[in-house]
Design a protein around this motif. Structure first.
Motif, PDB file in Angstrom:
ATOM      1  N   THR A  46      36.024  44.267 -12.430  1.00 44.12           N
ATOM      2  CA  THR A  46      35.903  45.341 -13.161  1.00 44.12           C
ATOM      3  C   THR A  46      37.316  46.007 -13.687  1.00 44.12           C
ATOM      4  OG1 THR A  46      33.872  45.978 -12.458  1.00 44.12           O
ATOM      5  CG2 THR A  46      34.864  47.629 -13.502  1.00 44.12           C
ATOM      6  N   ASP A  80      29.913  50.174 -12.025  1.00 46.84           N
ATOM      7  CA  ASP A  80      30.794  49.608 -13.107  1.00 46.84           C
ATOM      8  C   ASP A  80      30.659  49.990 -14.535  1.00 46.84           C
ATOM      9  OD1 ASP A  80      32.017  48.253 -11.031  1.00 46.84           O
ATOM     10  OD2 ASP A  80      31.057  46.286 -11.412  1.00 46.84           O
ATOM     11  N   GLU A  95      30.998  40.447 -16.613  1.00 50.69           N
ATOM     12  CA  GLU A  95      31.308  40.486 -15.410  1.00 50.69           C
ATOM     13  C   GLU A  95      29.862  39.934 -14.523  1.00 50.69           C
ATOM     14  OE1 GLU A  95      32.910  44.007 -13.515  1.00 50.69           O
ATOM     15  OE2 GLU A  95      32.189  43.393 -11.647  1.00 50.69           O
ATOM     16  N   LYS A 126      31.060  51.486  -3.535  1.00 53.66           N
ATOM     17  CA  LYS A 126      31.760  52.252  -4.550  1.00 53.66           C
ATOM     18  C   LYS A 126      30.922  53.578  -4.743  1.00 53.66           C
ATOM     19  CE  LYS A 126      30.166  48.360  -7.448  1.00 53.66           C
ATOM     20  NZ  LYS A 126      30.548  47.294  -8.464  1.00 53.66           N
TER      21      LYS A 126
END
Ligand SMILES: Nc1nc2c(ncn2[C@@H]2O[C@H](COP(=O)(O)OP(=O)(O)OP(=O)(O)O)[C@@H](O)[C@H]2O)c(=O)[nH]1
Ligand SMILES: [Mg+2]
Length: 367
Positions: A18, A48, A93, A276
């Protein structure tokens, strides 16, 4: 109409995909090109997607299944981007635990959407923290041999392997990684780069700019081992609202959630692949990450926000049991909130082990 340039950036969980995509998108935008990004995850509520949208990019997502197993979802996400504003460049991605991207995504793009896309060389990021141990065949990598198999297969199908995070590595460490890649993948171009600082980034741009017949390294892949490697992972996406009577630091909260989770995973000997969190409120947003047990939790994007209320998303991918991970995330969130006299309200949580990959298409011979 000119074909849209289609760039896929692969690599293991937490490798820096990312971050690399955001830098690529900024670079192309500065060149006057229109950029569309597609993110992907096995569940909804993606850190993301929020992070890239907050950075001002046009982002579509395929949430709930990977590109390989939902190729039509990828086509639809691209079509939605086109309907909004036809991109010159699409950057996608894939999920960091996926491999066989060439046979199941790139070849279908080239065969089924002929002339619509011009597919760039497939670049795969090497994550130094886990990559060094896996490529050295160390006994304790934090992951099972099956998950390490996925890591190696991801590199094997690359047109170019990108050693990321060189800002944190000594030159001899970078060269050791390059030697390990050359031994595993003789003849494959290697780029040395930092997605964070931009060092070496020109070389990646040059590779991606090449025109030709790329995305042809079809894997010989054992789907039983692949499925076992993915199923070893505990996957969790959670969204919550945090409130407090007195303003708290959103960055402190994000970082503390990840730090507490790191401690509790260490206590249960569960290796983090990537933790994250994104926290946001009224145009401010901040991101905290942890990419392995032996690196520190970092605030990768500061919000500088003091607030009485915030929305938070936690994404965790760990070598461990998803039910236990769910409990650990809840405890980390409650602990971090309590430390700031704030209260979390969990809005939705999905935690599971990824199911067996079942690609929409798989082309065993390359065009
Ligand atoms: N120091 C340093 N940190 C980096 C670099 N690239 C990425 N990171 C950090 O590594 C963490 C993970 O980066 P991401 O870009 O989210 O990784 P990813 O591959 O997209 O992760 P997943 O989508 O979960 O698979 C973040 O904290 C980034 O800021 C780099 O070149 N140097
Ligand atoms: Mg990512």
């Amino acid at each position: 109409m000119a074909a849209m340039r289609f760039i896929l950036i692969g690599g293991f969980l937490g490798a820096g995909k990312t971050t690399t995509i955001a830098r690529l998108a900024r670079t192309y935008r500065d060149q006057g090109l229109k950029v569309g990004i597609v993110t992907n995850d096995q569940a909804t509520d993606l850190v993301d997607t929020h992070a890239l949208r907050a950075a001002g990019f046009d982002v579509g997502e395929v949430a709930g299944s990977c590109f390989c197993c939902n190729f039509n979802g990828l086509s639809e996400a691209v079509a939605r981007l086109e309907a909004h504003q036809r991109p010159d460049v699409i950057i996608a991605e894939p999920v960091g635990s996926c491999t066989d991207i060439v046979a199941t995504v790139i070849q279908p793009l080239r065969r089924l959407c002929q002339n619509r896309f011009e597919v760039a060389p497939y670049g795969v990021l090497l994550k130094p923290s886990h990559g060094r141990k896996i490529l050295r065949n160390e006994p304790r990598t934090g992951f099972s041999p099956q998950a390490a198999y996925i890591f190696r297969k991801q590199l094997e199908e690359a047109d170019c392997v990108i050693i990321n995070r060189i800002d944190e590595l000594r030159p001899d460490e970078v060269e050791e990684l390059a030697d390990l890649i050359a031994a595993a993948q003789p003849g494959v171009p290697v780029v040395r780069m930092s997605a964070k600082t931009g060092a070496g980034f020109e070389a990646l741009l040059e590779v991606l700019d090449q025109r030709g017949n790329f995305g042809r390294r079809i894997l010989d892949l054992d789907y039983d081992i692949y499925a076992a490697g993915e199923a070893e992972l505990g996957w969790l996406n959670s969204s919550l609202r945090v409130t407090a009577a007195v303003p708290f630091s959103l960055d402190e909260l994000s970082l503390d959630i990840v730090t507490r989770l790191q401690q509790s995973l260490a206590a249960s000997d569960a290796e983090p692949a990537h933790l994250k969190t994104i926290g946001w409120w009224e145009g401010h947003h901040g991101v905290a990450n942890l990419v392995s047990s032996d690196t520190p939790a970092v605030l990768s994007l500061a919000s500088h926000c003091q607030t009485r209320q915030a929305d938070v998303i936690v994404n965790a991918r760990v070598a461990g049991d998803p039910q236990q991970l769910d409990e650990q995330v809840q405890a980390a969130v409650r602990g971090a909130c309590a430390a700031l006299n704030a209260t979390p309200e969990f809005l939705s949580t999905q935690s599971f082990r990824p199911g067996r990959p079942n690609p929409t298409h798989r082309f065993a011979d390359a065009v």
